[in-house]
Design an enzyme around this catalytic site. Structure first.
Site, PDB file in Angstrom:
ATOM      1  N   ASP A  54       0.885  -1.154   0.000  1.00  0.00           N
ATOM      2  CA  ASP A  54       0.000   0.000   0.000  1.00  0.00           C
ATOM      3  C   ASP A  54       0.932   1.216   0.000  1.00  0.00           C
ATOM      4  OD1 ASP A  54      -2.032   1.808   0.045  1.00  0.00           O
ATOM      5  OD2 ASP A  54      -3.199   0.774   1.569  1.00  0.00           O
ATOM      6  N   TRP A  55       0.408   2.357  -0.427  1.00  0.00           N
ATOM      7  CA  TRP A  55       1.273   3.514  -0.687  1.00  0.00           C
ATOM      8  C   TRP A  55       1.910   4.023   0.616  1.00  0.00           C
ATOM      9  CZ3 TRP A  55      -0.118   1.163  -4.603  1.00  0.00           C
ATOM     10  CH2 TRP A  55       0.060   1.615  -5.903  1.00  0.00           C
TER      11      TRP A  55
END
Ligand code: BGC
Length: 737
Positions: free
Chosen positions: A263-264
């Site tokens: 995930d970012w």
């Protein structure tokens, strides 16, 4: 003759030489694995490492020297997000990136119809392809554990079986476009509060029986080419580089040959990322490719620091070879796939898909009459009313905006008010009734009490003179509602809507309440409101879908993919101390264990507002006696249960026949019953169909923590067949020998 032979040999020779000149990795007649091996063999160490991290907010590099293209990613999961700047989260301001917004995944799950999921995947996959994307960041299959989770609207409900069945056609259809899905958020990202670091502790049973099966189905049955690690920690280690969930379970036990993407900003450590199954690092803090040497993409954990560790022997070369091989495989499947179609954007077919999914996903929660003598309020016959008042901010709000990464820039959007006007024309008048602030992500506007009061008073005044009132309310996508990054602060409806509902009822009993939410809400007025519709977030065609259902053009057939508890403390996650939800900010212990959703309410005998699987129709269905193919099932066997279901009403309709199993006696705690099969079927008035279900021994198993494997214990099993988890129409039983 000789001349001819010579010419042939020469010809073969030239063709052979030409073939030899085409590198294997560029030859798409070669098997993918051969191409991966060939490309890997041509790459420098630096090129391999470069594949493992972002080059911009939403892309990772290919190998320019070898003509291997980049990977372009986009959110997901309800439409293809507008273009984002290279180095920051701002929108790039393109003019060709408006798309179709599809209904939220909660709505898709509520269709209980895998064909709808296939239609969804096909349409969104075509749009992603048209927009030049290689990886679509979705679908989300985290389990609905608490109605406070700000991101439940992006997931498929509380039941692992339902989510597992529904995600598969979505994935397969998207990937037919040469676009990878990225199933998220793996795993245990069941709340937004403290999502970046909360450390989830849970039993092996809860992990395997509740939180992992949908991911497993996505990988093994859907064949998803990528998966997104979640932000949280699992048993002390971040999910994006977690030995147990990534190395052991995903890549080991499940045989995943695809790519794990963070995930970012979900990566936190080079050594762990190198060793524990992460492949591509995205979104770590960066100020971009500026002249500064600090915080550039080269400084990502899987960039220079990784290269240094590889060179010094602190981590083995096999780690980067494995990551690069997986990424090359993904590139051959997507960006370098010459056989993929071109895709399409905002077509009539896509709008039709969005509308049909909305039609099938809207749930009729309640449909009573306003007075003793009258008929149920719904459907609304146009000739019955002269003056219909629509109230509510959500009747006109752009609900595709806000909410976080699923925010969409739509080409067309039909609001509930517009949809109703198309059907009922100028019989419709509108007033706002409550204010909820402008649509925005990450913030919420305070609305002064005086504004709320005056909107309510104005609505009540108009409601007095109306024949029928339709209130379109619920939550929205601003902070603390259905929104990424934060959880809801309360189970109650916000913006003074409870008071508004009571006030409207005070002057007009003909009240239809439409709730647009991705979550359950508290309903203190549930007995007084005659008709309640759960309308989710419906995307571009939302107004049309709602009008289809309210007018009776379409008979409702959606069923809840999660339970609505009466009060928050009835919910398993909220029945213990703070450590169980939301945790102490560092750690969280899932004390509700395997009893999530209806498994909890059923087993603990706690009544709900509306149970899992509930949804009414404008017709009625009768369930006949179930027939078993055998009274016993053996260790390696299967049995069939068939049940006749008949439409006993006056209109055609679709029913979701649900089959649950209960283990009557077991050495470990088991939920009273668990969903193991369902079928949605359409029946004309008076029509009857026999619905067959197959049960196999795998359906009887629990996760045995001592053996670390699935196990079924001999004995009696009870079969419950019904129209919801509570509305069980027939039971039968069989024995496992
Ligand atoms: C979200 C992901 C999303 C990513 C990229 C993250 O903050 O949790 O779901 O795909 O951003 O926008």
């Amino acid at each position: 003759m000789k001349k001819h032979l010579l010419a042939c040999l020469l010809g073969m020779c030239t063709a052979g030489m030409l073939m030899a000149q085409t590198p294997v990795y560029l030859d798409d007649n070669q098997p993918v694995e051969a191409r991966v091996k060939d490309a890997l063999g041509r790459m420098t160490l630096e090129e391999k490492v470069a594949l493992c991290h972002a080059q911009s907010k939403f892309s990772s590099p290919g190998v320019p020297r070898l003509g291997i293209p980049e990977l372009w990613m986009s959110d997901g999961p309800h439409g293809v997000r507008a273009e984002i700047n290279w180095n920051d989260w701002g929108y790039a301001g393109w003019t060709n990136d408006s798309v179709t917004a599809f209904p939220a995944l909660t709505c898709l799950a509520a269709t209980w119809n895998p064909d709808m999921s296939a239609a969804y995947g096909k349409a969104i996959g075509e749009e992603a392809r048209y927009r030049g994307k290689d990886v679509l960041l979705g679908p989300g299959v985290n389990i609905y554990r608490t109605p406070l989770n700000g991101r439940n609207f992006e997931y498929m409900g509380e039941d692992p079986y339902l989510a597992g069945i529904m995600c598969v056609p979505y994935i397969r259809e998207v990937q037919k476009n040469g676009v990878a899905t990225c199933v998220k958020h793996y795993a245990l990202n069941n709340q937004e509060l403290w999502r970046g670091h909360i450390d989830v502790e849970l039993s092996d049973r809860a992990l395997h029986e509740i939180y992992l099966p949908a991911f497993k189905a996505a990988v093994q049955k859907g064949g998803s080419w990528t998966i997104m690690g979640s932000y949280n920690k699992i048993r002390g280690q971040h999910a994006c580089h977690n030995e147990l969930t990534l190395n052991k379970i995903l890549k080991g036990d499940w045989g995943f040959d695809g790519v794990v993407i963070t995930d970012w900003g979900g990566c936190h450590d080079t050594y762990e990322a190198a060793m524990n199954g992460l492949d591509i690092e995205m979104g770590s803090y960066t100020n971009g490719l500026t002249s500064e040497s600090k915080f550039t993409y080269d400084d990502y954990y899987l960039a220079k620091p990784y290269l240094a560790m590889l060179k010094s022997g602190k981590v083995p070369m096999s780690t980067v070879d494995d990551k690069a091989s997986r990424i090359l495989r993904l590139i051959f499947r997507t960006s370098m796939n010459r056989h993929k179609p071109f895709g399409t954007l905002t077509t009539d077919d896509h709008y039709q898909a969005a509308r049909t999914i909305g039609d099938e996903g809207i749930v009729l929660l309640k449909n009573a009459s306003a007075t003793k003598k009258s008929a149920p309020l719904l459907p609304i016959a146009g000739d019955k009313y002269k003056n219909i008042l629509v109230v509510g901010d959500n009747a006109i709000r752009m609900l595709n905006q806000g909410g976080g990464s699923s925010d969409l820039k739509v080409k067309d959007m039909i609001s509930p008010l517009e949809g109703l006007r198309e059907v009922y024309g100028d019989k419709i008048s509108y007033t706002r009734g409550y204010a909820a602030g402008r649509p925005m992500y990450g913030r919420a506007e305070e609305v002064p009490q005086s504004v709320s009061d005056s909107l309510r008073i104005a609505a009540v005044k108009m409601a007095k003179d109306a024949d029928l009132v339709i209130l379109v309310g619920g939550l929205n996508k601003n902070n603390f509602q259905d929104c990424e990054g934060v959880d809801r602060l309360s189970y109650a409806l916000p913006f003074g809507q409870n008071e508004l509902i009571e006030s409207l009822l005070g002057v007009n009993k003909n009240l239809v309440l439409v709730l647009l939410t991705g979550n359950a809400v508290e309903m203190p007025w549930v007995k007084q409101v005659p008709a309640i519709v759960q309308g989710w977030y419906l995307g571009s065609m939302g107004g049309k879908s709602l009008a289809d259902i309210l007018s009776g053009k379409v008979n409702p057939s959606g069923k809840l993919p999660f339970s609505f508890p009466v009060k928050l403390t009835d919910c398993g996650a909220h029945s213990f101390d703070k450590l169980c939800y939301p945790g102490d900010s560092i750690k969280e212990v899932y004390k509700d264990d395997i009893l999530v959703g209806y498994r909890w309410y059923d087993t603990k005998k706690i009544p709900t507002l509306f149970p899992f699987g509930h949804g009414l129709s404008y017709t009625t269905f009768a369930y006949g006696k179930p027939q078993l193919s055998s009274k016993v099932i053996t260790e390696d066997g299967k049995l069939t249960v068939s049940i006749p279901v008949k439409n006993t009403g006056r209109v055609s309709g679709k029913e979701v026949v649900q089959l649950y199993l209960g283990d009557e006696k077991c050495s470990v705690l088991r939920p009273l019953k668990e969903l193991k099969a369902f079928q949605k079927l359409e029946l004309a008035p008076g029509e009857e169909k026999l619905v067959p279900f197959t049960i196999s021994v795998d359906d009887l198993k629990f996760y045995d923590e001592a053996k670390q494997d699935w196990k079924a214990e001999p004995g009696k099993f009870k079969v419950y067949i019904g129209s919801s988890s509570k509305d069980i129409r027939q039971t039968t039983e069989f024995e496992l020998q």
